[in-house]
Design a protein around this motif. Structure first.
Motif, PDB file in Angstrom:
ATOM      1  N   VAL A   1       0.859  -1.187   0.000  1.00  0.00           N
ATOM      2  CA  VAL A   1       0.000   0.000   0.000  1.00  0.00           C
ATOM      3  C   VAL A   1       0.891   1.231   0.000  1.00  0.00           C
ATOM      4  N   SER A   2       0.340   2.348  -0.428  1.00  0.00           N
ATOM      5  CA  SER A   2       1.118   3.584  -0.489  1.00  0.00           C
ATOM      6  C   SER A   2       1.265   4.205   0.892  1.00  0.00           C
ATOM      7  N   ASP A   3       2.263   5.081   1.023  1.00  0.00           N
ATOM      8  CA  ASP A   3       2.437   5.814   2.281  1.00  0.00           C
ATOM      9  C   ASP A   3       1.194   6.637   2.591  1.00  0.00           C
ATOM     10  N   GLU A   4       0.577   7.193   1.549  1.00  0.00           N
ATOM     11  CA  GLU A   4      -0.617   8.023   1.747  1.00  0.00           C
ATOM     12  C   GLU A   4      -1.778   7.209   2.313  1.00  0.00           C
TER      13      GLU A   4
ATOM     14  N   THR B   1       7.337  14.071   5.027  1.00  0.00           N
ATOM     15  CA  THR B   1       6.799  13.270   3.936  1.00  0.00           C
ATOM     16  C   THR B   1       5.620  12.442   4.435  1.00  0.00           C
ATOM     17  N   ALA B   2       4.891  11.860   3.512  1.00  0.00           N
ATOM     18  CA  ALA B   2       3.759  11.013   3.885  1.00  0.00           C
ATOM     19  C   ALA B   2       4.222   9.828   4.735  1.00  0.00           C
ATOM     20  N   ARG B   3       5.410   9.315   4.453  1.00  0.00           N
ATOM     21  CA  ARG B   3       5.920   8.172   5.217  1.00  0.00           C
ATOM     22  C   ARG B   3       6.216   8.569   6.661  1.00  0.00           C
ATOM     23  N   THR B   4       6.846   9.718   6.850  1.00  0.00           N
ATOM     24  CA  THR B   4       7.083  10.195   8.211  1.00  0.00           C
ATOM     25  C   THR B   4       5.765  10.462   8.914  1.00  0.00           C
TER      26      THR B   4
ATOM     27  N   ILE C   1      -3.576  16.148  -2.739  1.00  0.00           N
ATOM     28  CA  ILE C   1      -3.082  17.461  -3.163  1.00  0.00           C
ATOM     29  C   ILE C   1      -1.564  17.541  -3.059  1.00  0.00           C
ATOM     30  N   THR C   2      -1.008  17.111  -1.919  1.00  0.00           N
ATOM     31  CA  THR C   2       0.438  17.242  -1.711  1.00  0.00           C
ATOM     32  C   THR C   2       1.230  16.270  -2.562  1.00  0.00           C
ATOM     33  N   SER C   3       0.664  15.111  -2.906  1.00  0.00           N
ATOM     34  CA  SER C   3       1.408  14.133  -3.714  1.00  0.00           C
ATOM     35  C   SER C   3       1.588  14.610  -5.136  1.00  0.00           C
ATOM     36  N   LYS C   4       0.777  15.572  -5.591  1.00  0.00           N
ATOM     37  CA  LYS C   4       0.897  16.097  -6.952  1.00  0.00           C
ATOM     38  C   LYS C   4       2.182  16.888  -7.137  1.00  0.00           C
ATOM     39  N   THR C   5       2.797  17.277  -6.026  1.00  0.00           N
ATOM     40  CA  THR C   5       4.059  18.015  -6.120  1.00  0.00           C
ATOM     41  C   THR C   5       5.246  17.081  -6.319  1.00  0.00           C
ATOM     42  N   ASN C   6       4.983  15.776  -6.323  1.00  0.00           N
ATOM     43  CA  ASN C   6       6.068  14.799  -6.461  1.00  0.00           C
ATOM     44  C   ASN C   6       5.709  13.773  -7.534  1.00  0.00           C
ATOM     45  N   LEU C   7       5.550  14.242  -8.751  1.00  0.00           N
ATOM     46  CA  LEU C   7       5.133  13.366  -9.843  1.00  0.00           C
ATOM     47  C   LEU C   7       6.303  12.642 -10.487  1.00  0.00           C
ATOM     48  N   GLY C   8       7.519  12.956 -10.049  1.00  0.00           N
ATOM     49  CA  GLY C   8       8.684  12.363 -10.684  1.00  0.00           C
ATOM     50  C   GLY C   8       9.047  10.984 -10.182  1.00  0.00           C
ATOM     51  N   GLY C   9       8.327  10.461  -9.193  1.00  0.00           N
ATOM     52  CA  GLY C   9       8.651   9.150  -8.656  1.00  0.00           C
ATOM     53  C   GLY C   9       8.523   9.118  -7.154  1.00  0.00           C
ATOM     54  N   PRO C  10       8.970   8.028  -6.539  1.00  0.00           N
ATOM     55  CA  PRO C  10       8.861   7.894  -5.078  1.00  0.00           C
ATOM     56  C   PRO C  10       9.591   9.019  -4.347  1.00  0.00           C
TER      57      PRO C  10
ATOM     58  N   GLY D   1     -14.089  17.670  16.289  1.00  0.00           N
ATOM     59  CA  GLY D   1     -13.126  16.729  15.742  1.00  0.00           C
ATOM     60  C   GLY D   1     -12.449  17.281  14.505  1.00  0.00           C
ATOM     61  N   LEU D   2     -13.245  17.969  13.668  1.00  0.00           N
ATOM     62  CA  LEU D   2     -12.693  18.554  12.443  1.00  0.00           C
ATOM     63  C   LEU D   2     -11.733  19.686  12.770  1.00  0.00           C
ATOM     64  N   LEU D   3     -12.145  20.597  13.654  1.00  0.00           N
ATOM     65  CA  LEU D   3     -11.335  21.773  13.971  1.00  0.00           C
ATOM     66  C   LEU D   3     -10.113  21.429  14.810  1.00  0.00           C
ATOM     67  N   LEU D   4     -10.327  20.650  15.853  1.00  0.00           N
ATOM     68  CA  LEU D   4      -9.260  20.407  16.821  1.00  0.00           C
ATOM     69  C   LEU D   4      -8.255  19.381  16.321  1.00  0.00           C
ATOM     70  N   ASP D   5      -8.746  18.213  15.935  1.00  0.00           N
ATOM     71  CA  ASP D   5      -7.858  17.100  15.595  1.00  0.00           C
ATOM     72  C   ASP D   5      -7.449  17.089  14.129  1.00  0.00           C
ATOM     73  N   THR D   6      -8.437  17.157  13.231  1.00  0.00           N
ATOM     74  CA  THR D   6      -8.130  17.018  11.809  1.00  0.00           C
ATOM     75  C   THR D   6      -7.352  18.217  11.281  1.00  0.00           C
ATOM     76  N   VAL D   7      -7.837  19.434  11.555  1.00  0.00           N
ATOM     77  CA  VAL D   7      -7.112  20.629  11.097  1.00  0.00           C
ATOM     78  C   VAL D   7      -5.750  20.709  11.786  1.00  0.00           C
ATOM     79  N   GLY D   8      -5.705  20.337  13.072  1.00  0.00           N
ATOM     80  CA  GLY D   8      -4.418  20.325  13.770  1.00  0.00           C
ATOM     81  C   GLY D   8      -3.426  19.378  13.117  1.00  0.00           C
ATOM     82  N   GLY D   9      -3.910  18.221  12.669  1.00  0.00           N
ATOM     83  CA  GLY D   9      -3.052  17.268  11.978  1.00  0.00           C
ATOM     84  C   GLY D   9      -2.581  17.790  10.637  1.00  0.00           C
ATOM     85  N   VAL D  10      -3.473  18.437   9.907  1.00  0.00           N
ATOM     86  CA  VAL D  10      -3.111  19.011   8.607  1.00  0.00           C
ATOM     87  C   VAL D  10      -2.026  20.066   8.773  1.00  0.00           C
ATOM     88  N   LEU D  11      -2.207  20.972   9.729  1.00  0.00           N
ATOM     89  CA  LEU D  11      -1.216  22.028   9.958  1.00  0.00           C
ATOM     90  C   LEU D  11       0.128  21.447  10.374  1.00  0.00           C
TER      91      LEU D  11
END
Length: 261
Positions: free
Chosen positions: A8-11, A169-172, A78-87, A151-161
């Protein structure tokens, strides 16, 4: 090299591994024997004080995780589109550790101020945040029991930021979000177990957060999930002593005269 590489992918792992881990880790706590001599509240208190049933808590957490997974997939798309050249090439371990610490600080900062505002704004507390505090006696599976908006404001947005500001990276991110989930579940487990590594290395732990869930601590100990930095800086830290109860277990009690300190 990680065990999921080629499967499976890192994402995908970054999206679903924290959810699966939440139920595994929380489920282990839920299936443990009563362990009365390590509990911060008696089983009777849990049954009498909590205002919501376990099935309701499970449904609420699943709803939040649905929104969490949806946002995570969009973020990685969205962020994976910045890395179209490979892994993606992973940075050195030292850089990843720095990114980890930056992400922890960003998440702590975001959650502290949003969490505190939800307590100070009577409308938000009554209609949004009070849902989480219906678990006056916290337990592991209820760690993410929140109003969906919270949940959206506190946890999800906090994770995105945390992800975007740290530049990880997605793996980290897989490891960071899994660590954050384990820490959050542990903070709500209601047990003070000997040798718990989180109690050894983090002042912001099970007892620290238990104080916040009690009536005398509602306006204190806002910090979550990692450190207590902002509570100390902004004067919302409530010191406590962990004392043994005669009937077994422990109780987190505010230090006498702490307001004058």
């Amino acid at each position: 090299m990680v065990f999921w590489e080629g499967y499976v992918s890192d994402e995908t792992m970054g999206t679903f591994a924290p959810i699966v881990l939440y139920w595994i880790y929380g489920g282990v706590y839920q299936l443990l024997p009563p362990l009365d001599r390590f509990r911060l509240h008696t089983r009777q208190e849990e049954a009498q004080k909590n205002l919501v049933t376990l099935p309701c808590v499970v449904r609420g957490v699943l709803l939040q995780q649905f929104f969490q997974a949806t946002v995570a997939q969009l973020l990685f798309l969205i962020t994976s589109k910045t890395n179209l050249g490979g892994p993606t090439t992973q940075p050195p371990i030292f850089i990843q550790l720095i990114q980890f610490l930056v992400a922890m600080f960003v998440m702590d900062t975001w959650q502290y101020f949003v969490h505190r505002y939800m307590h100070q704004n009577k409308f938000l507390y009554r209609h949004i945040h009070s849902k989480h505090h219906s678990l006056i006696v916290p337990y592991a599976i209820g760690a993410l029991y929140n109003h969906p908006l919270e949940g959206l404001l506190l946890d999800t947005v906090g994770g995105v930021l945390s992800f975007l500001v740290s530049g990880m990276t997605a793996r980290t991110a897989v490891f960071f979000f899994c660590f954050a989930v384990i820490k959050t579940v542990d903070d709500h487990c209601g047990l003070w177990l000997p040798g718990n590594i989180f109690h050894l290395f983090f002042q912001n732990n099970t007892a620290y957060h238990d104080i916040h869930h009690q009536l005398q601590g509602l306006k204190y100990n806002y910090s979550q999930p990692f450190f207590s930095i902002w509570d100390h800086i902004l004067g919302t830290h409530m010191p406590y002593n962990l004392v043994k109860r005669e009937e077994g277990g422990f109780e987190a009690q505010p230090v006498k005269g702490w307001k004058e300190e």
